[in-house]
Scaffold this active site. Sequence first.
Site, short mmCIF file in Angstrom:
data_model
loop_
_atom_site.label_atom_id
_atom_site.label_comp_id
_atom_site.label_asym_id
_atom_site.label_seq_id
_atom_site.Cartn_x
_atom_site.Cartn_y
_atom_site.Cartn_z
N LYS A 290 -0.70 -45.45 -171.63
CA LYS A 290 -0.05 -45.72 -170.34
C LYS A 290 0.06 -44.45 -169.50
O LYS A 290 -0.01 -44.51 -168.26
CB LYS A 290 1.34 -46.35 -170.55
N TYR B 44 5.93 -47.43 -179.97
CA TYR B 44 4.99 -47.67 -178.85
C TYR B 44 3.78 -46.75 -178.98
O TYR B 44 2.67 -47.08 -178.58
CB TYR B 44 5.72 -47.47 -177.52
P1 NAP Z 1 -0.27 -60.61 -172.64
O1 NAP Z 1 0.13 -61.89 -172.06
O2 NAP Z 1 -0.61 -60.59 -174.09
O3 NAP Z 1 -1.45 -59.99 -171.77
C1 NAP Z 1 -2.32 -58.98 -172.25
C2 NAP Z 1 -3.69 -59.40 -171.84
O4 NAP Z 1 -4.68 -58.41 -172.18
C3 NAP Z 1 -4.11 -60.68 -172.53
O5 NAP Z 1 -4.52 -61.61 -171.56
C4 NAP Z 1 -5.28 -60.24 -173.40
O6 NAP Z 1 -6.23 -61.26 -173.57
C5 NAP Z 1 -5.84 -59.13 -172.54
N1 NAP Z 1 -6.85 -58.37 -173.26
C6 NAP Z 1 -6.73 -57.67 -174.42
N2 NAP Z 1 -7.91 -57.17 -174.79
C7 NAP Z 1 -8.81 -57.55 -173.84
C8 NAP Z 1 -10.20 -57.35 -173.66
N3 NAP Z 1 -10.94 -56.64 -174.52
N4 NAP Z 1 -10.80 -57.89 -172.56
C9 NAP Z 1 -10.09 -58.62 -171.68
N5 NAP Z 1 -8.77 -58.85 -171.80
C10 NAP Z 1 -8.14 -58.33 -172.88
O7 NAP Z 1 0.92 -59.54 -172.49
P2 NAP Z 1 1.64 -58.92 -171.20
O8 NAP Z 1 2.92 -58.38 -171.70
O9 NAP Z 1 1.64 -59.89 -170.09
O10 NAP Z 1 0.72 -57.66 -170.88
C11 NAP Z 1 0.13 -57.44 -169.61
C12 NAP Z 1 0.25 -55.98 -169.22
O11 NAP Z 1 1.62 -55.67 -168.98
C13 NAP Z 1 -0.22 -55.00 -170.30
O12 NAP Z 1 -0.88 -53.91 -169.69
C14 NAP Z 1 1.09 -54.53 -170.90
O13 NAP Z 1 1.00 -53.26 -171.52
C15 NAP Z 1 1.94 -54.47 -169.64
N6 NAP Z 1 3.38 -54.40 -169.86
C16 NAP Z 1 4.01 -55.35 -170.60
C17 NAP Z 1 5.38 -55.25 -170.79
C18 NAP Z 1 6.11 -56.29 -171.64
O14 NAP Z 1 7.21 -55.99 -172.11
N7 NAP Z 1 5.56 -57.47 -171.82
C19 NAP Z 1 6.11 -54.18 -170.24
C20 NAP Z 1 5.44 -53.24 -169.49
C21 NAP Z 1 4.07 -53.36 -169.30
P3 NAP Z 1 -6.22 -62.14 -174.95
O15 NAP Z 1 -4.83 -62.26 -175.46
O16 NAP Z 1 -6.80 -63.42 -174.52
O17 NAP Z 1 -7.07 -61.32 -175.88
#
Ligand code: NAP
Length: 254
Positions: free
Chosen positions: A161, A154
């Site tokens: 984070k 990570y």
């Molecule tokens: P996700 O669907 O891939 O979402 C991440 C988003 O960030 C995507 O919509 C991506 O857009 C966007 N992004 C990246 N660079 C960007 C930029 N320059 N401008 C605007 N948008 C941008 O994955 P997710 O897991 O749902 O992640 C959402 C949040 O939850 C993140 O902060 C992640 O760290 C957090 N989180 C996830 C988990 C897990 O296990 N999934 C656990 C804890 C926390 P594009 O793909 O269109 O570039």
Amino acid sequence: MGLLDGKRAAVFGVANEHSLAWAIARSFHEEGARVALSHAGTPFEKRVRPLAERIGSELVFPCDVREDGAIVEAANRVGEAWGRLDILVHSIAFAERSDLQGRFVDTGREGFRTALEVSVYSLVALARAFEGLMGPGAILTLTYIGSRRVVPNYNVMGVAKAALEASVRYLAHDLGRSGIRVNAISAGPVRTLSAAGVRGFRDMLRHHAEVAPLRRNVSAEEVARGALYLCSDLASGVTGEVLYVDAGYHVLAR
Ligand code: NAP
């Protein structure tokens, strides 16, 4: 009566129907909110538009959070359409794939800067741009236990984070005067596009399900219910908080 009747919410970070932001947007819609969706730019629009239609979202706009102008433009779009905003969800993170494997000590300056800029500074910039449209209101971001514990691979995202959670506290202090609450959900691992970028993510899911107090992983819908709580009046007295929606994993010593 829905928990968010009459509320207007802007959700940043819907990439596809597996995104945590999408589960949150749907739950807000089901509870009566009008929801605007933002995507990272033109190539991503075709994935987001059909989702927006499913929740009757009248506002869909691009916003690459690396660009200050795009953030100001996003606030202008919402201001012109609605005149105010009640809820802002920041569900955005990015680090180079090469920085999500191997040793943290090998993180280069550029990779470090990118991860912190996209995943952390974007929250500060969005909060500032939308502050004038909000109040009272709620801002929510998404974090992960890698902020406090070492999670193999990570790496720089764990450091991002940690900075994100500190930003939540500073923003809560600054914006509390205007009645804007700022909180985070620390979600357990959920299979999404971003998560797939972390090397060994499948092993993380398996380990979590084996040892978490509830002996399972959480769903995106459970994360969304936490978001609903923090962004609704149910949490009117809560700000600067990190709420764990992780089947209890964070209480473990191992
Ligand atoms: P996700 O669907 O891939 O979402 C991440 C988003 O960030 C995507 O919509 C991506 O857009 C966007 N992004 C990246 N660079 C960007 C930029 N320059 N401008 C605007 N948008 C941008 O994955 P997710 O897991 O749902 O992640 C959402 C949040 O939850 C993140 O902060 C992640 O760290 C957090 N989180 C996830 C988990 C897990 O296990 N999934 C656990 C804890 C926390 P594009 O793909 O269109 O570039």
